[in-house]
Structures are given as structure tokens and as C-alpha cells.
Design an enzyme around this catalytic site. Structure first.
Site, PDB file in Angstrom:
ATOM      1  CE  LYS A 118      -4.014  -2.032  -0.134  1.00 18.84           C
ATOM      2  NZ  LYS A 118      -3.694  -3.444  -0.408  1.00 18.84           N
TER       3      LYS A 118
HETATM    4  C1  LIG Z   1      -9.784  -2.510  -1.624  1.00 17.52           C
HETATM    5  C2  LIG Z   1      -9.153  -3.251  -0.482  1.00 17.52           C
HETATM    6  N1  LIG Z   1      -9.803  -3.324   0.695  1.00 17.52           N
HETATM    7  C3  LIG Z   1      -9.285  -3.974   1.749  1.00 17.52           C
HETATM    8  C4  LIG Z   1      -8.063  -4.586   1.670  1.00 17.52           C
HETATM    9  C5  LIG Z   1      -7.555  -5.330   2.870  1.00 17.52           C
HETATM   10  O1  LIG Z   1      -6.421  -4.731   3.400  1.00 17.52           O
HETATM   11  P1  LIG Z   1      -5.577  -5.503   4.524  1.00 17.52           P
HETATM   12  O2  LIG Z   1      -4.663  -6.440   3.805  1.00 17.52           O
HETATM   13  O3  LIG Z   1      -4.828  -4.399   5.224  1.00 17.52           O
HETATM   14  O4  LIG Z   1      -6.525  -6.194   5.407  1.00 17.52           O
HETATM   15  C6  LIG Z   1      -7.337  -4.536   0.476  1.00 17.52           C
HETATM   16  C7  LIG Z   1      -6.035  -5.205   0.396  1.00 17.52           C
HETATM   17  O5  LIG Z   1      -5.437  -5.411  -0.616  1.00 17.52           O
HETATM   18  C8  LIG Z   1      -7.894  -3.865  -0.624  1.00 17.52           C
HETATM   19  O6  LIG Z   1      -7.248  -3.791  -1.797  1.00 17.52           O
END
Ligand SMILES: Cc1ncc(COP(=O)(O)O)c(C=O)c1O
Length: 398
Positions: free
Chosen positions: A196
Site C-alpha cells: 500500500k
Molecule cells: C480494496 C481493499 N480493501 C481492503 C483490503 C484489505 O487490506 P488488509 O490487507 O490491510 O486487510 C485490500 C487489500 O489489498 C484492498 O485492496
């Protein structure tokens, strides 16, 4: 890179593979983590509190609650607003697994809706068509880092007394007009996963102006107990605690927060670097009829977490899979965001979705390719991607 040099390299592949993503970790991050390792306090403590305060200030929210993923933040956000069995939550199909699965954790129903074909963001008209008396929340995803149409979505939610929980996993920093993502919806959830725009390895943050929801998320993030571990074991706290609710083990560590604090300082510089790469790609592909570059809505500032092109397949002799393979042969990593949720076996089986239920997402899915975009890319890396994409297109024109 000068046009002539670029042309000379047009047939050549890079010598080494350019990964799709590499996190930007500098000596400051390493020193900060080492300092915490030596401090005697590794888990949630002063660094987490500092990270929360600085994050809230950055995005203009009253409260920020740090957790160990965006998935956890989304889950706690839905729990905080009281989502329960039988409720419906509107979720875009063009997203990652996390956005919808958190709804299922609470035994509510994710109602998948289509995206706009150009921005790939959730389509307000599709939200409107999906609203029912059972709709309790909408989770817009700021796809790739481009803000959704916040005002239209908030108005639709308010018309049904529903809440807006923003999935801003891609959207730090991003603005819709003068308002920064993180201070617009009821609760906004960010991701600090390794790929990210800022990272803590794994991590997430929920921001809100509502102290009651923030308190509930904080309590649920650590077993539903009344005091967190820091307060229990440090000199300012006591041994006593009470379990108020069934909670989860979602707390962020000081180790991760120390990394996040350093990344936060660089957040705007990282964003500027990403924007420069996006602009270089836009210029580099402007004359190619075979490629649609990302469409940006006027008045928004994109975080450029992803740079997603759409292939005009009727102008090419290869499909998307072959296009990505051709880039790989030229030593360029690429990816696909996302396989729409309604096409996955679980959602088809459980909710009987068919591809045509979200026809735009099903159609664009065949055409989308995500190109590398991260601050550690050199000008040569960016030029190599442009050369490789042009080379693949030129070699496979219909
Ligand atoms: C649009 C979106 N929402 C939520 C997430 C979940 O993030 P995390 O891995 O921090 O739980 C991601 C992860 O790639 C994502 O792309």
C-alpha cells in the site's frame, strides 16, 4: 529519458526483472524499528497512540483507531455501527475479498453492485438500484486511490438511514475537492499492507468523528476489555480490567506503528512520486489507441496506489493474460485488480450471482492490467515499462 534513447531501446528487454511492487523502506524506518526493539515495549503502547494522533491530524478526523489490517478496521467499523444478522450492506464487486467478507463475519448480506466503466469506482446509480429497507451501510472503495463520488453516496445512504463506511485501502493521501479521504464518511478504513501507499508490513486504521464508535472499535480491537495492555502493565495503569463484550485480537504493535510513523512523514513525497509516474505513463501511452489510460474525475486528487490500463482487445491479437505474459518476458511485473467478487465461486454459489449481474465489472475485468507504480522506481524503470508496453502493443496490433 530522451525520446531517441527510448526508441533505441524499443526492442530490448531490461536485464533484470522489475517487480510489480517494492516497499519504500529507508534507514529512518529501520532505525525506528530498532529503537522499539531496544525499548522493552513491543506491542500496543505509546508508538501506537502517537501514530493514531498523527494519522487523525493528517486526514482531518477527530479519532483514529490503529489495528492490524484494513480487514480488521472494516470489521470493527461494521460492528461499531451495529450491523447484524439480516442487514444488507452494499459493496462494489470491483474490490478485494476483504470488503465483502467482513459483512459475512457479522452474518449480514453483502449486496454486490457494479462499477462505472471508466473510473472503475462504484456507480451511484447501481447503489440506488440496490437500496432496500434492510440496507444499513454502503462500503464504497476508492478504487486504485481515486475518490468515489462521496456526496452522491452520502446522500443515497442518508435517504435510507444507512451509514457510509469507506474502504480507503488505496486512498492515502487522496482528496475529493477540498476534503481529504478519512474525514468524509461515517468511518473510513485504511490499509498499511506491504504493497500500500504507506506500509507497516501489515496494519490498518479506522478514522471517524464519532468518539462513541471510536471507543467501541478500540474496545473490540483488544478482546472487548475495558483497558488495553499498555494501561494495564505500565506505571499509569492498573492490573484491573473488565470484559465488556466479545472482542477480537486486532491491535497494532508498537513495532509496526514505529514503521508507520516514519512512513507517514513521507506520505506526501511518496504521493508526488506516484503522481509523476502516472503522468509519465499517461504521456507515454497517449497515442496508443489500443490502451485506455486511467480516467480521472475532475476535482479529485488521486493517490495512485494502482495504475490500471484497459486494453482495447478488439484492436489487439492477444488477450489480457498473453499481454501480461508478454510484459513478463520483457522483465516487467504486472498484475490484475480485481477479479470482481461476483465472478468468484463462493459468491456465485452462495448468492447465485451471474456475470451479467454486474456487467460493467465483468466486461472490464477481461481488459484490465495494473502496471508497476511505486516511489522506488527510477526514471529508467518508468521508461522501461513504457517501452515494454509500447513494444507489446506494436507487436500485436490487429
Ligand atoms: C480494496 C481493499 N480493501 C481492503 C483490503 C484489505 O487490506 P488488509 O490487507 O490491510 O486487510 C485490500 C487489500 O489489498 C484492498 O485492496
Amino acid at each position: 529519458m530522451p525520446q531517441q534513447a527510448r526508441a533505441l531501446r524499443a526492442e530490448a528487454s531490461r536485464a533484470d526483472f522489475l517487480p510489480f511492487h517494492v516497499p519504500a523502506i529507508g534507514p529512518e524506518e529501520i532505525a525506528a524499528v530498532v529503537e522499539v526493539l531496544k525499548s522493552g515495549w513491543l506491542t500496543s503502547g505509546a508508538k501506537v497512540r502517537e501514530f493514531e494522533q498523527q494519522f487523525a491530524r493528517l486526514v482531518g478526523a477527530r479519532e483514529a483507531v490503529a489495528v492490524n489490517s484494513a480487514t480488521a478496521a472494516l470489521h470493527l467499523a461494521l460492528a461499531a455501527i451495529g450491523i447484524e444478522e439480516g442487514d444488507e450492506v452494499i459493496v462494489p464487486t470491483m474490490t478485494f475479498a476483504a470488503t465483502a467478507e467482513v459483512v459475512l463475519y457479522l452474518r449480514a448480506r453483502p449486496v454486490l453492485v457494479d462499477c462505472s466503466r471508466d473510473t472503475l469506482n462504484i456507480d451511484p446509480a447501481a447503489i440506488e438500484a440496490a437500496l432496500t429497507p434492510r440496507t444499513r451501510a454502503i462500503i464504497p472503495v476508492h478504487f486504485a486511490g481515486q475518490p468515489c463520488q462521496s456526496d452522491a453516496i452520502l446522500a443515497l445512504a442518508r435517504s435510507h438511514d444507512a451509514k457510509v463506511i469507506e474502504d480507503a485501502a488505496h486512498a492515502l493521501p487522496a482528496w475529493d475537492g477540498a476534503r481529504m479521504i478519512g474525514g468524509i464518511g461515517d468511518i473510513t478504513c485504511f490499509s498499511f499492507y506491504a504493497t500500500k501507499t504507506i506500509t507497516t508490513g501489515e496494519g490498518g486504521m479506522a478514522t471517524t468523528d464519532n468518539p462513541e464508535w471510536a471507543g467501541k472499535m478500540r474496545m473490540l480491537s483488544l478482546h472487548g476489555i475495558s483497558h488495553d495492555a499498555w494501561k494495564r502493565y505500565s506505571s499509569e495503569g492498573s492490573w484491573y480490567y473488565e470484559i465488556i463484550n466479545v472482542g477480537y485480537k486486532y491491535n497494532l504493535t508498537d513495532l509496526a506503528a514505529s514503521l508507520g510513523l516514519q512512513q507517514l512523514k513521507k506520505c506526501h513525497a511518496f504521493a508526488a512520486a506516484r503522481r509523476r509516474i502516472a503522468e509519465a505513463y499517461n504521456d507515454g501511452f497517449a497515442d496508443l489507441a489500443e490502451i485506455q489510460t486511467p480516467v480521472c474525475r475532475a476535482g479529485v486528487q488521486h493517490a495512485w496506489h494502482l495504475y490500471v490500463i484497459q486494453l482495447e482487445l478488439d484492436r489487439l491479437t492477444i488477450d489480457r493474460r498473453e499481454f501480461i505474459e508478454a510484459l513478463r518476458q520483457r522483465n516487467i511485473g504486472a498484475s490484475v485488480h480485481f477479479i470482481p467478487l461476483h465472478l468468484h465461486p463462493y459468491y456465485r454459489r452462495t448468492f447465485d450471482y451471474r456475470p451479467e449481474d454486474c456487467a460493467n465489472a465483468a466486461a472490464v475485468y477481461e481488459r484490465i492490467v495494473s502496471l508497476p507504480i511505486y516511489p522506488g522506481m527510477s526514471d529508467d524503470d518508468v521508461a522501461d515499462v513504457i517501452v515494454a508496453v509500447r513494444n507489446v502493443v506494436e507487436g500485436h496490433r490487429r
